[in-house]
Scaffold this motif. Structure first.
Motif, PDB file in Angstrom:
ATOM      1  N   THR A  73       0.730  -1.246   0.004  1.00  0.00           N
ATOM      2  CA  THR A  73      -0.036  -0.119   0.050  1.00  0.00           C
ATOM      3  C   THR A  73       0.882   1.260  -0.071  1.00  0.00           C
ATOM      4  OG1 THR A  73      -0.170   0.194   2.322  1.00  0.00           O
ATOM      5  CG2 THR A  73      -1.838  -1.224   1.180  1.00  0.00           C
ATOM      6  N   GLU A  74       2.001   1.055   0.427  1.00  0.00           N
ATOM      7  CA  GLU A  74       3.232   2.169   0.626  1.00  0.00           C
ATOM      8  C   GLU A  74       3.414   2.614  -0.951  1.00  0.00           C
ATOM      9  OE1 GLU A  74       5.362   2.852   4.272  1.00  0.00           O
ATOM     10  OE2 GLU A  74       6.137   1.174   3.366  1.00  0.00           O
ATOM     11  N   PRO A  79      -4.170   8.340  -1.202  1.00  0.00           N
ATOM     12  CA  PRO A  79      -4.639   7.974   0.121  1.00  0.00           C
ATOM     13  C   PRO A  79      -5.453   6.803  -0.043  1.00  0.00           C
ATOM     14  CG  PRO A  79      -5.316  10.484  -0.033  1.00  0.00           C
ATOM     15  CD  PRO A  79      -4.828  10.054  -1.407  1.00  0.00           C
ATOM     16  N   TRP A  80      -5.285   6.106   1.073  1.00  0.00           N
ATOM     17  CA  TRP A  80      -6.274   4.682   1.123  1.00  0.00           C
ATOM     18  C   TRP A  80      -6.867   4.606   2.313  1.00  0.00           C
ATOM     19  CZ3 TRP A  80      -5.397   0.243   4.058  1.00  0.00           C
ATOM     20  CH2 TRP A  80      -3.742   0.355   4.470  1.00  0.00           C
ATOM     21  N   TYR A  81      -8.060   3.827   2.086  1.00  0.00           N
ATOM     22  CA  TYR A  81      -8.972   3.479   3.362  1.00  0.00           C
ATOM     23  C   TYR A  81      -9.473   2.070   3.167  1.00  0.00           C
ATOM     24  CZ  TYR A  81      -8.996   8.652   3.717  1.00  0.00           C
ATOM     25  OH  TYR A  81      -8.760  10.241   3.524  1.00  0.00           O
ATOM     26  N   VAL A 104      -2.078  -0.926  10.404  1.00  0.00           N
ATOM     27  CA  VAL A 104      -2.572  -0.096   9.353  1.00  0.00           C
ATOM     28  C   VAL A 104      -1.943   1.317   9.577  1.00  0.00           C
ATOM     29  CG1 VAL A 104      -4.637   1.112   8.057  1.00  0.00           C
ATOM     30  CG2 VAL A 104      -4.601  -1.652   8.352  1.00  0.00           C
ATOM     31  N   ASN A 105      -2.286   1.881  10.564  1.00  0.00           N
ATOM     32  CA  ASN A 105      -1.965   3.291  10.858  1.00  0.00           C
ATOM     33  C   ASN A 105      -0.373   3.342  10.626  1.00  0.00           C
ATOM     34  OD1 ASN A 105      -1.524   5.421  13.453  1.00  0.00           O
ATOM     35  ND2 ASN A 105      -2.781   5.828  11.762  1.00  0.00           N
ATOM     36  N   TYR A 107       1.381   2.358   8.425  1.00  0.00           N
ATOM     37  CA  TYR A 107       1.699   2.602   7.001  1.00  0.00           C
ATOM     38  C   TYR A 107       0.701   3.495   6.318  1.00  0.00           C
ATOM     39  CZ  TYR A 107       4.634  -1.637   7.107  1.00  0.00           C
ATOM     40  OH  TYR A 107       5.472  -2.532   7.342  1.00  0.00           O
ATOM     41  N   ASN A 108      -0.143   4.220   7.015  1.00  0.00           N
ATOM     42  CA  ASN A 108      -1.129   4.885   6.547  1.00  0.00           C
ATOM     43  C   ASN A 108      -1.561   6.116   7.374  1.00  0.00           C
ATOM     44  OD1 ASN A 108      -3.718   5.786   5.557  1.00  0.00           O
ATOM     45  ND2 ASN A 108      -4.465   4.106   5.166  1.00  0.00           N
ATOM     46  N   LYS A 109      -1.086   7.063   7.144  1.00  0.00           N
ATOM     47  CA  LYS A 109      -1.175   8.369   7.945  1.00  0.00           C
ATOM     48  C   LYS A 109      -2.419   9.073   7.893  1.00  0.00           C
ATOM     49  CE  LYS A 109       2.777   7.773   9.430  1.00  0.00           C
ATOM     50  NZ  LYS A 109       2.329   6.559  10.077  1.00  0.00           N
ATOM     51  N   ASN A 110      -3.320   8.518   6.950  1.00  0.00           N
ATOM     52  CA  ASN A 110      -4.782   9.015   6.814  1.00  0.00           C
ATOM     53  C   ASN A 110      -5.710   8.503   7.888  1.00  0.00           C
ATOM     54  OD1 ASN A 110      -4.467  10.763   4.293  1.00  0.00           O
ATOM     55  ND2 ASN A 110      -3.978   8.976   3.499  1.00  0.00           N
ATOM     56  N   TYR A 111      -5.319   7.130   8.077  1.00  0.00           N
ATOM     57  CA  TYR A 111      -6.105   6.310   9.014  1.00  0.00           C
ATOM     58  C   TYR A 111      -5.968   6.794  10.377  1.00  0.00           C
ATOM     59  CZ  TYR A 111      -9.005   2.361  10.118  1.00  0.00           C
ATOM     60  OH  TYR A 111     -10.100   1.709  10.638  1.00  0.00           O
TER      61      TYR A 111
END
Length: 216
Positions: A73-74, A79-81, A104-105, A107-111
């Motif tokens: 996902t990186e 952005p992804w959800y 998840v958080n 790898y995913n700063k939006n989450y």
């Protein structure tokens, strides 16, 4: 007011798997290659606002599987959800929703969501609502939304009567084909809530491994 369009990508039932064996109905040994290909296509597509994974990101609910999936996902340049699928967490096991969300958080700063269901505004005039349709008190491929989320959903819709609503769930609210042991047990209650509102509500779902578009 000019209506601006919104472009996003739905990826469902990736069933990522670190093992080397396929089944008769899942090319899971190729899941990494297929996911890489999907991500490359997304990155080549202009003006994508976000990517939504609608459940079963991994085939087996183990931390090592999720930790192998997440680096892919990186590579996404948008952005992804995600929403939870029935393969994503383990009944009474180690990979529970809160650990999953914690991983998840990384790898995913939006989450940044506290709950397994949530909403966000991808663009003015739109609202994305993500439901958690997974039954976790017993082993089942059926789904349920439950009272707490139904009240929350109604409230979210009440706040957004002028918006185009994008609703994401793993277990379908409207079955693409009949499958009694995969269906959403309280789908009628969800539809009752949705039917109260007149603005456009689009439902994106997964779980059935089949593609179909239906207008209600």
């Amino acid at each position: 007011s000019s209506i601006t369009s919104l472009k996003f990508v739905q990826l469902s039932d990736v069933h990522f798997y670190t093992g080397q064996d396929n089944t008769t109905f899942k090319m899971r040994a190729e899941s990494g290659k297929l996911l890489d290909d999907a991500i490359a296509q997304i990155n080549e597509t202009p003006n994508v606002s976000f990517v939504m994974f609608t459940g079963d990101q991994i085939d087996y609910p183990y931390e090592k599987e999720l930790s192998a999936f997440l680096p892919y996902t990186e590579k996404l340049n948008v952005p992804w959800y995600f929403t939870f699928g029935n393969h994503d967490t383990m009944l009474g096991g180690y990979l529970n929703p809160s650990l999953y969300m914690q991983l998840v958080n990384k790898y995913n700063k939006n989450y940044k969501f506290e709950k397994t269901y949530y909403s966000f505004i991808p663009q003015k005039g739109y609202k994305a609502i993500v439901l958690d349709s997974i039954i976790r008190d017993h082993l089942s491929s059926n789904g349920r939304i439950g009272e707490e989320q139904l009240l929350w959903l109604d409230n979210e819709l009440k706040k957004s009567t002028k918006d185009t609503v994008l609703l994401f769930t793993h277990v379908p609210i409207i079955e693409p084909y009949n499958s009694p042991n995969h269906r959403l047990l309280d789908a009628d209650k969800v539809q009752e809530v949705l039917n109260k509102y007149k603005n456009p509500i689009l439902v994106f779902q997964g779980h059935y491994h089949g593609a179909k578009i239906t207008q209600m």
